[in-house]
Design a protein around this motif. Structure first.
Motif, PDB file in Angstrom:
ATOM      1  N   VAL B 225       0.624  -1.141   0.089  1.00 26.12           N
ATOM      2  CA  VAL B 225      -0.006   0.100   0.136  1.00 26.12           C
ATOM      3  C   VAL B 225       0.827   0.781  -0.017  1.00 26.12           C
ATOM      4  O   VAL B 225       2.695   1.177   0.702  1.00 26.12           O
ATOM      5  CB  VAL B 225      -0.951  -0.242   1.227  1.00 26.12           C
ATOM      6  CG1 VAL B 225      -0.172   0.206   2.325  1.00 26.12           C
ATOM      7  CG2 VAL B 225      -1.725   1.255   0.687  1.00 26.12           C
ATOM      8  N   LYS B 226       0.707   2.516  -0.442  1.00 25.91           N
ATOM      9  CA  LYS B 226       1.357   3.618  -0.489  1.00 25.91           C
ATOM     10  C   LYS B 226       1.545   3.996   0.819  1.00 25.91           C
ATOM     11  O   LYS B 226       0.931   4.163   1.749  1.00 25.91           O
ATOM     12  CB  LYS B 226       0.358   4.854  -0.868  1.00 25.91           C
ATOM     13  CG  LYS B 226       1.589   5.915  -1.661  1.00 25.91           C
ATOM     14  CD  LYS B 226       0.133   6.831  -2.050  1.00 25.91           C
ATOM     15  CE  LYS B 226       1.213   7.898  -3.737  1.00 25.91           C
ATOM     16  NZ  LYS B 226       0.266   9.041  -4.483  1.00 25.91           N
ATOM     17  N   VAL B 227       2.916   4.113   0.945  1.00 23.62           N
ATOM     18  CA  VAL B 227       3.307   4.740   2.584  1.00 23.62           C
ATOM     19  C   VAL B 227       4.130   6.508   2.599  1.00 23.62           C
ATOM     20  O   VAL B 227       4.997   6.682   1.217  1.00 23.62           O
ATOM     21  CB  VAL B 227       4.946   4.143   2.984  1.00 23.62           C
ATOM     22  CG1 VAL B 227       4.908   4.187   4.135  1.00 23.62           C
ATOM     23  CG2 VAL B 227       4.530   2.281   2.897  1.00 23.62           C
ATOM     24  N   ILE B 228       3.778   6.737   2.349  1.00 25.56           N
ATOM     25  CA  ILE B 228       3.962   8.699   3.756  1.00 25.56           C
ATOM     26  C   ILE B 228       4.786   8.789   3.875  1.00 25.56           C
ATOM     27  O   ILE B 228       4.341   8.058   5.315  1.00 25.56           O
ATOM     28  CB  ILE B 228       2.891   9.975   2.938  1.00 25.56           C
ATOM     29  CG1 ILE B 228       1.735   9.059   1.592  1.00 25.56           C
ATOM     30  CG2 ILE B 228       3.797  11.344   2.674  1.00 25.56           C
ATOM     31  CD1 ILE B 228       2.612   9.228   0.275  1.00 25.56           C
ATOM     32  N   GLY B 229       6.346   8.985   3.814  1.00 28.67           N
ATOM     33  CA  GLY B 229       6.810   9.284   4.841  1.00 28.67           C
ATOM     34  C   GLY B 229       7.202  10.624   5.811  1.00 28.67           C
ATOM     35  O   GLY B 229       7.631  11.920   4.436  1.00 28.67           O
ATOM     36  N   ILE B 230       6.858  10.845   6.813  1.00 24.98           N
ATOM     37  CA  ILE B 230       6.856  12.385   7.645  1.00 24.98           C
ATOM     38  C   ILE B 230       8.071  13.023   8.550  1.00 24.98           C
ATOM     39  O   ILE B 230       7.999  12.227   9.445  1.00 24.98           O
ATOM     40  CB  ILE B 230       6.248  12.576   8.312  1.00 24.98           C
ATOM     41  CG1 ILE B 230       4.438  12.943   7.416  1.00 24.98           C
ATOM     42  CG2 ILE B 230       5.717  14.089   8.621  1.00 24.98           C
ATOM     43  CD1 ILE B 230       3.180  13.500   6.942  1.00 24.98           C
ATOM     44  N   GLY B 231       8.850  13.229   7.926  1.00 22.20           N
ATOM     45  CA  GLY B 231       9.861  13.075   9.227  1.00 22.20           C
ATOM     46  C   GLY B 231      10.380  14.640  10.274  1.00 22.20           C
ATOM     47  O   GLY B 231      10.183  15.618   8.617  1.00 22.20           O
ATOM     48  N   VAL B 232      10.732  14.550  10.886  1.00 26.17           N
ATOM     49  CA  VAL B 232      11.888  15.988  11.430  1.00 26.17           C
ATOM     50  C   VAL B 232      12.771  15.135  12.501  1.00 26.17           C
ATOM     51  O   VAL B 232      13.048  14.870  13.083  1.00 26.17           O
ATOM     52  CB  VAL B 232      10.836  16.340  13.039  1.00 26.17           C
ATOM     53  CG1 VAL B 232      11.326  17.779  13.260  1.00 26.17           C
ATOM     54  CG2 VAL B 232       9.298  16.657  11.922  1.00 26.17           C
ATOM     55  N   PRO B 233      13.919  16.274  11.513  1.00 21.21           N
ATOM     56  CA  PRO B 233      15.309  15.522  12.687  1.00 21.21           C
ATOM     57  C   PRO B 233      15.309  15.850  13.432  1.00 21.21           C
ATOM     58  O   PRO B 233      14.788  17.834  14.100  1.00 21.21           O
ATOM     59  CB  PRO B 233      16.356  16.604  11.261  1.00 21.21           C
ATOM     60  CG  PRO B 233      15.834  17.140  10.421  1.00 21.21           C
ATOM     61  CD  PRO B 233      14.404  17.194  10.507  1.00 21.21           C
ATOM     62  N   THR B 234      15.602  15.525  14.699  1.00 20.62           N
ATOM     63  CA  THR B 234      15.530  15.696  15.894  1.00 20.62           C
ATOM     64  C   THR B 234      17.400  15.885  16.837  1.00 20.62           C
ATOM     65  O   THR B 234      17.663  16.437  17.799  1.00 20.62           O
ATOM     66  CB  THR B 234      15.084  15.238  16.724  1.00 20.62           C
ATOM     67  OG1 THR B 234      14.740  14.275  17.055  1.00 20.62           O
ATOM     68  CG2 THR B 234      12.668  15.226  16.422  1.00 20.62           C
ATOM     69  N   VAL B 235      17.565  14.852  16.014  1.00 22.14           N
ATOM     70  CA  VAL B 235      19.083  14.412  16.281  1.00 22.14           C
ATOM     71  C   VAL B 235      20.255  14.615  15.359  1.00 22.14           C
ATOM     72  O   VAL B 235      20.060  14.451  14.242  1.00 22.14           O
ATOM     73  CB  VAL B 235      19.307  13.058  17.220  1.00 22.14           C
ATOM     74  CG1 VAL B 235      18.140  12.928  18.207  1.00 22.14           C
ATOM     75  CG2 VAL B 235      19.091  11.889  16.394  1.00 22.14           C
TER      76      VAL B 235
END
Lengths: 302, 302, 302, 302
Positions: B225-235
């Motif tokens: 199934v389609k996968v969207i990734g949302i990420g925020v660099p915190t380290v």
């Protein structure tokens, strides 16, 4: 050695090591080391006995006990119990626990930052007795302790708008404990020491120490009562890591060149950052049990 | 450039910057930048369109949107709302939200490690609707959404004994969402990007990314199934900090010398450590609201 | 007795007591009681062996073990250890743990509601081994267990938008454990049983049980694998309290009068409320350690 | 009226209703009601103006403002904003906020018991300013407030071994705020009021109130500074529920019979239990935002 002023360690032991590296002996500082090969624990007692020693060490006169236990960040219950026993033994040397005593435990640090949550978690794990003894007498307890134990988790300045020292001073003035024990997560200079070292001192907690630095200390001077500090290094300042990785290189430079080089290398925001292991959650969980069990053992009657 | 393999960034943008530094242009990689001076937000869309581009970038073909918002770690509600709007706008370009859609949000990372708790906190903030729509129909909702929203916080491998991908595969196979959105805290290469960057990609989450690295990815290939990734660099990885601080120095050395020098400088346990700001608790709180509000905006009908 | 259908207990033992009160014996239900005076623990095994017994009891055929330990909500470590041992003993009778076995522990309930947080806390306390054994083999462990332990805290429907059973079915289908153990906080009929009773059953978890009721069960039928349920009653439904306080009075009324009286007395929103002790935080902390220690003991090789 | 002494309400409004039911008017108690049909909010101001009124009401002289908002436990942001505005409006009538003012917010209650966690959560949500103003001056703020806001979450006696009043007295003596605002979860007499009522009073917090009852109050008398109490009823005592369900029946009995009947009906441990809704986690989340937003609004300059 360069950058003394900027590179921070909360461990007296690390300061003595720096002198040792440079083959300098300091008057007014006694160091005694004790290795228990079988238990895999090394204990070093640093005694700062003169003004000169205090100045050289950048720390007030008093006793600094460092328990190094390399397996402390592993999940071995028996080993943790050994370390708890060692903590208890030293506490009983610093505090007279043969007679009824009223003790306020302060859990310093920020519960919301894992690496800084040691103090709050230790206080969470303790059994308070002061209110029971005052309301129902000693007979209401199970007979394991005669001491009035109380505890507070003051929070950090961003959460309270108050200096931690203001909060603790107020509570100590109102509840009049015989001793304050302040538990805190510390910054070490070396990654090697992280989460495997416990420092116990009878000089309290000093300004500039801790993960999120304290601006004012918790000392006998401002609390009007004896203050024991128990600390475990859980972070290294990010600037330290970079600094140390360049130590050899720095040695080849003149002082002014060093300064310029460092200013270029270490961006200012690096000073507001810390380094900590990725499994800090597990480690803090074990460490907080070990320290609170050390306190429990110390408070129980022999 | 040295040590490519060892120094890690989860941001496609940082990889393109490295090429830019070296004045290399790569075929199969389109970069489009858009700066909103007024809103103080810069958005870069990196499109990897060929196998060659994927190889050069070390990332699969697809779209990588990076929203850079320098004030994101400050407590300015209006500014955060702008960024949420930007996140929503891009999500609506990647997912067809004009028709009823079933979306599973996965909060990756470790709730017990502050810097890694972004994913769990975002899912905490969301309003789930799937169970309501299935039980009572669309009319039971307040009319703001037509989509079946569900969410899971799988935990990390040390907590579950399972790969995150096993857990999510099982749940996706059973509940059959149209799209999976995986939210995660990332590692950046540069301190400058920490907590002020949001990356959205339609290629999912890949092995080796995240704060506590994922061993298996969450991709369309393994979830079907389609996968969207949302990420925020915190380290930032601790090894990266040291590596970068010595970059100039390394440039003066031969390749073999570099390798030896690095092995000496960067002790192995540094690779299991991360660098993060001391006020990471406040930052993660704001960021998780901004991302979850972005999702809420995207899911609401226009 | 009136209102059978409305007054809820998750404990098989409480249902048998109701029959006992009415001096009714039921075919297809065997009851065996064992009192350990010294340990201060009473264990009752209810076996439902026929369809008729199942119907009378309102529960599926199978074994229901109830461990009653009146001091369970007190802070006595030794006593808790006894109860953990008792839990382990019964688990080893229900599951064949002599050979390598793969076990998925499911922590049911809502971590954010103290009285409902038993399941999540038990899973928090467990040491997972499945990922270690699969990656590094049995030799990577400390030799205390041969079993592949995994665990999940699925959350409740309002948090996930999914039925708990959907989540667990998906994970079980993907990871194929030999046994599922589901731990949950239960509703008792009587305040007397709260926080001092552990029920272990090989029939799984059934619809309508738990603090925030499950709509679908976790049973061998829908998971395709044996399911053990471990529950501790931590709440009483608020309607039950009122109902019971009026029991004598109700006995004097005709059936229709009873119904009308109850409808007037018990306002509908009382059915969405529960009763729990004010010190539920302390109690849940002790109980979750006792249950997780019971699991740990069971999983360790003899 | 029966059982006065035993059946507890923390709401002044509920006490006046009891008198109203009995058609009794009390001298020294003024009641003013204001219904905003449009906003769906009813506000009642009870003023106790004489010693006689205080005695009849079982409460000290002062103002008791009750805001009843039936939709308060639902997730309607706009409605919550209305209620926050109403809280702010009344606070500004009780405290002179036109000039710079130093305010200490105390989050009473137990963070570890969901129904009792309102106070701690409200303080979590507040922006502290005292330390910033003292260190950097008013200009360091964003211009929205001129007040020095500080806050403390003291914990409950079982966690600290100290009376909450000791802790707050100590801190107030040390930091000298102009006003203390204490926020607490309360016990109502009626389920109907749970989680939809906010009480604001200028008489502080009194012994015997709260979910886990306070033994000593927080009042101007013992803190030497004005104390505002803000409370939201989140529980009903379990004994109250049973008592009320039998009210009609009790009316038919003689006083001595009533007493005996109640002693039989209400087992002693019922007095250490409370009743609360199953979705208490969601409710407390909304309520704490509403109250903290009310405080934020009040503190911002007009």
């Amino acid at each position: 050695m360069t950058g003394n002023g900027r590179i921070r360690t909360d461990l007296a032991l690390e300061t003595t090591e720096r002198f040792a590296q440079e083959h300098v002996e300091i008057r007014g500082v006694d160091i005694q080391e004790d290795v228990d090969e079988e238990k895999h624990i090394r204990t070093t007692v640093v005694k700062i006995t003169t003004e000169n020693g205090a100045k050289a060490m950048g720390r007030p006169q008093g006793n600094y006990i460092t328990i190094e236990a390399p397996d402390l960040s592993m999940a071995d219950e028996d080993y943790h119990r050994e370390v708890s026993g060692e903590i208890a033994r030293h506490l009983r040397q610093l505090i007279d626990l043969d007679h009824e005593c009223s003790i306020l435990i302060v859990g310093l640090g920020n519960r919301a930052v894992t690496a800084d949550s040691l103090g709050p978690r230790v206080v969470d794990n303790l059994q308070m007795t002061r209110h029971l003894i005052r309301e129902y007498g000693l007979k209401s307890l199970d007979g394991n302790t005669i001491h009035q134990i109380s505890g507070i988790i003051p929070g950090v300045m961003a959460q309270t708008g108050m200096e931690t020292s203001e909060i603790v001073q107020g509570i100590a003035a109102e509840t009049k404990p015989d001793v304050v024990i302040a538990v805190d997560a510390l910054a070490a200079r070396s990654i090697r020491r992280l989460n495997r070292t416990v420092q116990i001192t009878d000089t309290g907690i000093h300004p500039g120490s801790g993960v999120q630095n304290h601006r004012t200390g918790l000392t006998e001077e401002n609390l009007q009562v004896k203050v024991i500090g128990i600390g475990v290094p859980t972070v290294v300042d990010a600037a330290t890591i970079v600094h140390d990785s360049m130590a050899h290189l720095l040695d080849t430079l003149e002082e002014q060149e060093q300064k310029e080089f460092l200013e270029e290398m270490i961006t200012p925001n690096l000073y507001s950052m810390f380094v900590t292991p990725k499994d800090v959650d597990e480690t803090i969980k074990y460490l907080s049990f070990t320290v609170s069990e050390g306190l429990n053992l110390a408070f129980r009657e022999v």
